[in-house]
Each structure stands twice: as C-alpha cells, then as structure tokens.
Design an enzyme around this catalytic site. Sequence first.
Site, PDB file in Angstrom:
ATOM      1  N   ASN A   7      55.392   2.482 -31.716  1.00  0.00           N
ATOM      2  CA  ASN A   7      54.261   1.470 -31.283  1.00  0.00           C
ATOM      3  C   ASN A   7      53.473   1.830 -29.902  1.00  0.00           C
ATOM      4  O   ASN A   7      54.260   1.711 -28.908  1.00  0.00           O
ATOM      5  CB  ASN A   7      55.181   0.337 -31.097  1.00  0.00           C
ATOM      6  CG  ASN A   7      54.310  -0.873 -30.646  1.00  0.00           C
ATOM      7  OD1 ASN A   7      53.251  -0.953 -30.555  1.00  0.00           O
ATOM      8  ND2 ASN A   7      55.063  -2.270 -30.659  1.00  0.00           N
ATOM      9  N   ARG A  90      52.749   1.322 -35.905  1.00  0.00           N
ATOM     10  CA  ARG A  90      52.080  -0.002 -35.830  1.00  0.00           C
ATOM     11  C   ARG A  90      50.644  -0.054 -35.305  1.00  0.00           C
ATOM     12  O   ARG A  90      50.440   0.550 -34.401  1.00  0.00           O
ATOM     13  CB  ARG A  90      52.930  -0.817 -34.728  1.00  0.00           C
ATOM     14  CG  ARG A  90      52.404  -2.215 -34.574  1.00  0.00           C
ATOM     15  CD  ARG A  90      52.999  -2.920 -33.466  1.00  0.00           C
ATOM     16  NE  ARG A  90      52.230  -4.300 -33.331  1.00  0.00           N
ATOM     17  CZ  ARG A  90      51.974  -4.912 -32.094  1.00  0.00           C
ATOM     18  NH1 ARG A  90      52.137  -4.287 -31.025  1.00  0.00           N
ATOM     19  NH2 ARG A  90      51.369  -6.282 -32.068  1.00  0.00           N
ATOM     20  N   HIS A 179      50.976 -10.684 -35.560  1.00  0.00           N
ATOM     21  CA  HIS A 179      52.442 -10.993 -35.887  1.00  0.00           C
ATOM     22  C   HIS A 179      52.957 -10.886 -37.165  1.00  0.00           C
ATOM     23  O   HIS A 179      53.812 -11.425 -37.548  1.00  0.00           O
ATOM     24  CB  HIS A 179      52.956 -12.403 -35.021  1.00  0.00           C
ATOM     25  CG  HIS A 179      52.861 -12.439 -33.629  1.00  0.00           C
ATOM     26  ND1 HIS A 179      52.532 -13.689 -33.203  1.00  0.00           N
ATOM     27  CD2 HIS A 179      52.997 -11.456 -32.731  1.00  0.00           C
ATOM     28  CE1 HIS A 179      52.331 -13.551 -31.677  1.00  0.00           C
ATOM     29  NE2 HIS A 179      52.482 -12.096 -31.529  1.00  0.00           N
ATOM     30  N   ARG A 240      47.540 -17.427 -22.510  1.00  0.00           N
ATOM     31  CA  ARG A 240      46.375 -17.725 -23.199  1.00  0.00           C
ATOM     32  C   ARG A 240      46.076 -19.124 -23.442  1.00  0.00           C
ATOM     33  O   ARG A 240      47.216 -19.847 -23.831  1.00  0.00           O
ATOM     34  CB  ARG A 240      46.208 -16.973 -24.664  1.00  0.00           C
ATOM     35  CG  ARG A 240      46.443 -15.652 -24.490  1.00  0.00           C
ATOM     36  CD  ARG A 240      46.288 -14.825 -25.999  1.00  0.00           C
ATOM     37  NE  ARG A 240      46.537 -13.560 -25.991  1.00  0.00           N
ATOM     38  CZ  ARG A 240      47.627 -12.639 -26.716  1.00  0.00           C
ATOM     39  NH1 ARG A 240      48.337 -13.607 -27.515  1.00  0.00           N
ATOM     40  NH2 ARG A 240      47.793 -11.648 -26.656  1.00  0.00           N
ATOM     41  N   GLU A 385      60.559  -6.373 -35.990  1.00  0.00           N
ATOM     42  CA  GLU A 385      59.250  -5.942 -36.370  1.00  0.00           C
ATOM     43  C   GLU A 385      59.397  -4.247 -36.889  1.00  0.00           C
ATOM     44  O   GLU A 385      58.843  -3.840 -37.508  1.00  0.00           O
ATOM     45  CB  GLU A 385      58.145  -5.944 -35.269  1.00  0.00           C
ATOM     46  CG  GLU A 385      57.873  -7.589 -35.491  1.00  0.00           C
ATOM     47  CD  GLU A 385      57.092  -7.962 -33.908  1.00  0.00           C
ATOM     48  OE1 GLU A 385      55.765  -8.084 -34.137  1.00  0.00           O
ATOM     49  OE2 GLU A 385      57.711  -8.095 -32.944  1.00  0.00           O
TER      50      GLU A 385
END
Length: 397
Positions: A7, A90, A179, A240, A385
């Site tokens: 990743n 990823r 995600h 955010r 993940e």
Amino acid sequence: MKILVINAGSSSLKYQLIQMETEEVLAKGTCERIGIDGGKLTHKANGKTFVIERELPSHTDAISLVLEELVDREAGVIASMDEIDAVGHRVVASGETFTKTTLVTDETMALLEPLSELAPLHNPAAILGINACRAVMPGKKMAMVFDTSFHATMPEYAYQYAIDYDDYKAYQVRKYGFHGTSHKFVSGAAAEYLGRKPEELKIVTCHLGNGSSISAVDGGKCIDTSMGFTPLAGVPMGTRSGDIDVAALEFLCKKKNMTFSEGMNYLNKKCGMLGVSGVSSDFRDLTAAAEKGNRRAELALEMFAYSCKKYVGAYMAALGGLDVLVFTAGVGENTPSVRAGITSGLEAFGVKLDKKKNEFRNDGSIHDISAKDSKVKILVIPTNEELVIARETAALV
Ligand code: ADP
C-alpha cells in the site's frame, strides 16, 4: 502460497507478507519519509519490532529495504524472494477502465496512468509502488486491487450524477465510491459470522475512520455508497466537510478570497470534525472534549451521528429492508458513543442496540451488539483491507 501486499503512499509504503493457507501475517511494516530526509523502516516479524533508519530517496529504495528485511537472518521470515508468489498492490481509483482486480502488465499500466487525474493524491503513489516492485522483482506476478471495484456493481441510477449525460460520457464524472475492500471484507465477514449466504442478506456497512463511508450491500453486491467522484462526499469526516451545496463553496471562496483549488483544499483539510469543533479531527479528542462540556466538540459528534443515521435510513429504503448493520474502522470499532448515536431513533425500523454489549472492549474479534429483540443484527467487525488485497491477488494469479 505467500502474497506480499503493498500500500504505497506518496512518502510512505505499508506492506504485509501473508501466508494464504492460514491467512497468517508473517511480517508487516511501514517505510516512512520516502523522498524526504530521515527515511525509516519499522518492520514487525517473529514477535519483534525492528527499526531501521536509512535514507530512502525513492520507492525503489524502500522496496529494496523491505525485501532485505524479509530475507534477513534475524528479522526475516523467508529464505529468498522466490518464496513470494505474487504481489498485490492497493490502488485507489479504477475509473470506468477497470471493474475488478487486474494483472499488472505493460498494457494495464498504460491504462492506469491516465486515471491519476481521478485520484491525484493516491494513484500516482500506487504507480510509483508498482514500478518500484517491478524494478526490484522483475517477472514477479502482480495485481492491482482497486478501492473502487466493489462499488462497480452500483446501478446506473445510483452512480449517475444529474448532470448533462454527454458530459458524464465524455469525462466519466460519476460516483465511484471508496473503501471498497473494507466494505467487501466486512459484508462478507458478517454473512460468515451469521452462518448465512451473502446472497440472502441486505447489509449496510459503516466504515467510520478518519475518512468515512457507508455502503448498501444487497446479496453480496454493492448497490450504493456515500462517497462519490472523490472521497469528499457523504458524511462529514475528520477534516472533510462531506456533502455540501457547491454554491456554498463559491460563496465562501468569494468571502475568504480563496481560489477554487484553495476552496477544495479547505473543504478537504480544514472542515469536518476539525472545523466544527475547533478541537481536533480525532474522535478520541472529540469525545474527551465533549465529555468535559465543549459544546462545539459535542455538536461535531451530533452532526456526524445524524448524518450517518440518515445514510443508514436512506440505504434501508434503497435495499427494501435491512438484515445487518455493520460498524468498522478506527471509529466504528472503538467508539461506543458514536454507534449509540447512529442507532438511536432507528428502533422503529427494527434496529435496537444492546447498550451494555455496545460497551465491549475491543479485542480484535467480531461483536454482536444487537438487543435480543432487534430485528436487525448490529455487528462490529474489525476491517482487514490487506487480507482482501491478498485474497484477490491469490485468486487472480
Ligand atoms: P484512517 O481513515 O486514517 O484509516 P482509522 O480507521 O485508523 O483512520 O480511524 C482513525 C480514527 O479512529 C481517529 O479519529 C481515532 O480517534 C479513531 N480511533 C482509532 N483507534 C482508536 C481507539 N483505539 N480508540 C478510540 N478511537 C480510535
């Protein structure tokens, strides 16, 4: 079979080496400060943590150091690089070019390149990571696993924005979601935990971390998700804003004398929990401040729970019912007050939390926190993940 999961970020690189038969993590770690001074590798294997400080001018240097450690006499877990059967990378954005996990070849890399436009902070780093691995491990089979591909099953009426259709076609401006590997993992794990087939279940998955997204999963397939063309959309997050009227951005840009891109930076980095509370983007700080009576921290948490609750309600309608509600990621797994806030008021729809079970101490296992008479199962499932990336890679190669 052993799969190396990579990743890569712009200045960091996380990795895990996974033994697929047992799904055991043999080694994992992080390279930090790639391309800036003060490079560092933290490597965990054989029950120990190894820290190596070495300049890492490029991602290729970082991957070389990771491989050195993996075969090291003390820190290593394999005798040679040949023991790594494949590498799974990823990648954040697939656009409409890729809808599933894809083998890395010269041709697919050429198709990946233009997609950087869709995720300028993430995709270029993934490309650096893939190229570095190809340089250091020539001939090794590699896969790109996309954050967006679990959402590729959304129907057109869900992913389409109400803009000029020709513009959608010309520029592929639409909802992609993010995600995806996490939503895929926890929805699959929920079915397995309940001893049911994924095809039989209607699930809403809440991935609540620094970035948060909520998905509706019908019979194992994603039918809608809260993030959009970029990860800015949906519920408010650490920094955010989440969903906002774009006219408000234009107005703020004028008032605060910001360019459009400064305005976008503002919505991505200075808003959300941080902006509302003025305290922190971290939910641990927020809950602590709210408990001490900080009204703005309390308000930020109320806004977060309310927004998540509205998505859960909307997705119950989109799914035509609900069997399982799942919480995952940093906040979803560790913050009982957030789970209580989101589920409160949903009792009329069959979602009933057991307050005592909700207070469990996170031990990394699955917890059922639904009340005995809850129609909907409420589960907390630690996400993984890396394991999804490894499984997808193994299946492809
Ligand atoms: P990211 O989106 O960066 O992967 P995470 O899923 O790690 O983020 O979530 C980060 C958030 O989770 C932070 O707001 C933090 O407060 C919260 N969090 C993480 N671990 C814990 C914990 N052990 N206890 C309480 N909150 C936690």
